[in-house]
Design a protein around this motif. Structure first.
Motif, PDB file in Angstrom:
ATOM      1  N   LEU A 149      -6.470   4.528  -1.512  1.00  0.00           N
ATOM      2  CA  LEU A 149      -6.203   3.094  -1.562  1.00  0.00           C
ATOM      3  C   LEU A 149      -6.294   2.478  -0.166  1.00  0.00           C
ATOM      4  CD1 LEU A 149      -3.210   2.682  -4.052  1.00  0.00           C
ATOM      5  CD2 LEU A 149      -5.485   1.663  -4.252  1.00  0.00           C
ATOM      6  N   THR A 180      -1.221  -2.225  -7.426  1.00  0.00           N
ATOM      7  CA  THR A 180      -2.574  -1.992  -6.926  1.00  0.00           C
ATOM      8  C   THR A 180      -3.446  -3.222  -7.140  1.00  0.00           C
ATOM      9  OG1 THR A 180      -2.370   0.379  -7.373  1.00  0.00           O
ATOM     10  CG2 THR A 180      -4.596  -0.499  -7.111  1.00  0.00           C
ATOM     11  N   LEU A 206       0.818  -1.204   0.000  1.00  0.00           N
ATOM     12  CA  LEU A 206       0.000   0.000   0.000  1.00  0.00           C
ATOM     13  C   LEU A 206       0.852   1.253   0.000  1.00  0.00           C
ATOM     14  CD1 LEU A 206      -2.763   1.375   0.256  1.00  0.00           C
ATOM     15  CD2 LEU A 206      -2.594   1.079   2.728  1.00  0.00           C
ATOM     16  N   SER A 220       2.890   1.412  -3.326  1.00  0.00           N
ATOM     17  CA  SER A 220       2.075   1.777  -4.489  1.00  0.00           C
ATOM     18  C   SER A 220       1.705   3.247  -4.470  1.00  0.00           C
ATOM     19  CB  SER A 220       0.797   0.927  -4.521  1.00  0.00           C
ATOM     20  OG  SER A 220       1.100  -0.436  -4.590  1.00  0.00           O
ATOM     21  N   GLY A 221       1.317   3.733  -3.296  1.00  0.00           N
ATOM     22  CA  GLY A 221       0.853   5.107  -3.210  1.00  0.00           C
ATOM     23  C   GLY A 221       1.956   6.136  -3.375  1.00  0.00           C
TER      24      GLY A 221
END
Length: 494
Positions: free
Chosen positions: A220, A413, A65, A68-69
C-alpha cells in the motif's frame, strides 16, 4: 477473569462495567477525535509549516496507511498476547506520538509522527471493541457496543468544532489539537490498569501473520507514494518502479494469505458473492466520501472565507441525522432487505456531494452548505447500517469479527487511495492552496467525481445485493465501517 477460558460475566450497569466501558470509549474516542480535528486544522498547518497540498495529503495518508496495513495484525496481537495489554500499549504510544506531532518543527517530522499515531491506533482500535465482547456477559454485549458506538459518535461530532476552536486561537493553535490527547490517554491508562480485566483467545492458533502485515503495509505504501508524488514529479522512472513494486507486493500479500493456515485476512470470505459485492460498494462509497471531505474544509476556509470553527461545524448535521436515522434504517433493511436502501442511499449521498459544486467565494452556510449536507446525510444514513448488516450476514458466524475488520480495512484503503488520487484527477495542483480560484475549480471537479463514485456504488448494490442475505439475521449493533467525519474512523468488531 484473566484468561480467555473464563466466562465473561460483567454487567453493564455495575460499577466495574461502567469503568470498562469508559476505558473503551475514551481510548477509541482519542483516535476518532484525532481523525476529525486534524482535517479542520490542515489550512493552518499548511500556512504555519509552509506545507503544500502534497504534504497535507501525506498528513492524512501517513496515519491511514499504517493503520490500514496493521489493523488486522493489531487485533491478532490482542487475541494472543492479551487484549488489555495491547490496548494499553496502543494508548501509551498514541499519546507519545501525539506529543511528537505537537512539537514537530517541520512538516516532514509531523508526517512521521502521524505515521506513528497510525501504528498505535492499529493496536488500540480493535482492542476497544474486543474488550467489550470478551468482558461483558452475553445479554449486555449489544447494549455495551451500542453505548460505545453512540458515545463514539459524540466524539466524532465535537471533534471538528473543538479542532476549529483550538486551531483558531493562534497560528500555532493546531498544536493544541494533538496535545489534547495527552490528558485523555492518562485517564484511559489509569482506568484500564485498575478496572479492565485481561482476556485473550486461548484457541487462537498458528503463528502471527507478520509476513502478511509487512506485505500489505509496504505494498500500500508503494502504491500510495507513487500516486501522491506522481502528479507533482511528472512520473519519473523511479516512481513508476515504486508503483510496480507496490503492486507486486500486494499480489504477494494475496498469495501469502492464500497459502497460510492462519492468514491475517482469510480469502475464503470473498468466496461469498454478497460479501465481495458489499465490500466493493464499500470501496466506491468510502473513496467518494474520504476524497471529497478531505477537500471540503480547505475549500470552506481558503475560498469561502469560513473560520476554522465554522468549517469544523459544517458537518454537524451529518452526525445528528446519522444518530437519528441509522438504527431505523437498520431495522428497515431487516424488514424489506438491504438491496433498496443500499441502492438509494449512495445515490442520494452522491446528489448531496454534487450540490457542493455551488460553493464559491460568496457562499453562505444556510444556502450553500446546509442543503447539500442534509441530503448527503440522509443518503449516508440509508447506506451504512444496511451495508454493515450485509457484510456481517454474508460471513460465516465464526468469522464475523474478522469480516468486520476486513470491511474496515477496505473502507480505509479506499479513503487512502482517494486522498492520494482525487486532487490530481480534479486538476488541483500542489500550488492550488495559494490560488483560491484554481482551488475552487478543482474542488468542483472533485465533488462531481466523488458524486459519480457514490452513484456507481448505488447502481452496483442494485445489481448485486440480494434481499435474502439478511433473512433471519438480527440488525447490527454497530457499523462495520463508520462514515468519515471527515476522515473515516474505524469501528472494527474484532
Amino acid at each position: 477473569m484473566t484468561g480467555g477460558g473464563a466466562p465473561p460475566g460483567l454487567a453493564l450497569k455495575s460499577a466495574a462495567g461502567r469503568w470498562v466501558l469508559a476505558a473503551a470509549v475514551l481510548g477509541s474516542g482519542m483516535a476518532m477525535l484525532d481523525a476529525t480535528v486534524v482535517n479542520v486544522a490542515l489550512p493552518r498547518i499548511g500556512a504555519n509549516l509552509h506545507a503544500g497540498l502534497t504534504s497535507l495529503q501525506w498528513l492524512l495518508n501517513a496515519y491511514t496507511l499504517t493503520l490500514s496495513g496493521l489493523l488486522l495484525l493489531g487485533g491478532s496481537l490482542g487475541d494472543r498476547l492479551g487484549r488489555r495489554r495491547i490496548f494499553a500499549h496502543g494508548v501509551l504510544w498514541f499519546a507519545i506520538a501525539s506529543a511528537g506531532c505537537a512539537l514537530a518543527p517541520t512538516v516532514q517530522v509531523l508526517i512521521g509522527m502521524r505515521a506513528a499515531q497510525g501504528v498505535a491506533a492499529a493496536l488500540l482500535t480493535p482492542g476497544s471493541l474486543a474488550i467489550l465482547e470478551a468482558v461483558f456477559r452475553r445479554e449486555d454485549r449489544a447494549a455495551a457496543v451500542g453505548a460505545w458506538s453512540g458515545l463514539g459518535g459524540v466524539a466524532t461530532a465535537i471533534g471538528p468544532v473543538l479542532g476549529g476552536l483550538l486551531t483558531g486561537l493562534a497560528p500555532w493553535g493546531w498544536r493544541l489539537v494533538f496535545l489534547l490527547n495527552l490528558p485523555l490517554a492518562a485517564v484511559v491508562l489509569v482506568v484500564t490498569r485498575n478496572w479492565v480485566p485481561e482476556t485473550r483467545d486461548e484457541q487462537a492458533g498458528g503463528r502471527l501473520d507478520l509476513t502478511g502485515a509487512a506485505l500489505a503495509a509496504l505494498g500500500l505504501g508503494g502504491v500510495v507514494y507513487a500516486l501522491t508524488e506522481g502528479p507533482v514529479r511528472r512520473w519519473p522512472g523511479s516512481l513508476l518502479a515504486t508503483a510496480a513494486a507496490g503492486v507486486a507486493l500486494l499480489v504477494a500479500f494475496g498469495i501469502n494469505e492464500h497459502r497460510r493456515q492462519s492468514p491475517m485476512m482469510p480469502l475464503s470470505l470473498f468466496s461469498s458473492r454478497q460479501f465481495s459485492a458489499a465490500n466493493l460498494v464499500t470501496f466506491l462509497v468510502y473513496a467518494a466520501l474520504s476524497g471529497s471531505l478531505f477537500l471540503l474544509p480547505v475549500q470552506l476556509q481558503l475560498v469561502s472565507g469560513f473560520s476554522p470553527v465554522a468549517a469544523g461545524s459544517s458537518m454537524l448535521p451529518v452526525t445528528v441525522v446519522m444518530l437519528l436515522l441509522s438504527a431505523r434504517m437498520g431495522r428497515l433493511a431487516q424488514r424489506i432487505g438491504p438491496r433498496r436502501p443500499m441502492a438509494v442511499g449512495p445515490v442520494l449521498a452522491g446528489i448531496g456531494l454534487a450540490l457542493l459544486v455551488r460553493l464559491g467565494p460568496d457562499s453562505g452556510y444556510l444556502t450553500g452548505v446546509l442543503p447539500a449536507v442534509v441530503i448527503f446525510a440522509l443518503g449516508l444514513s440509508g447506506t451504512v447500517a444496511p451495508l454493515t448488516a450485509t457484510v456481517l450476514a454474508a460471513a460465516p458466524e465464526h468469522q464475523v469479527g474478522i469480516a468486520s475488520a476486513v470491511n474496515n480495512a477496505v473502507a480505509r484503503t479506499a479513503g487512502l487511495l482517494a486522498v492520494a488520487v482525487l486532487p490530481a484527477l480534479a486538476g488541483i495542483t500542489p500550488t492550488a492552496l495559494a490560488h483560491p480560484a484554481a482551488l475552487s475549480t478543482g474542488f468542483h471537479h472533485a465533488v462531481l467525481i466523488a458524486a459519480g463514485l457514490c452513484i456507481a456504488g448505488g447502481l452496483l448494490a442494485w445489481l448485486t445485493i440480494s434481499d435474502d442475505v439478511l433473512a433471519g439475521e438480527p440488525a447490527p449493533a454497530v457499523p462495520a465501517a463508520t462514515p468519515p467525519a471527515p476522515h473515516p474512523p474505524s469501528l472494527p468488531g474484532h
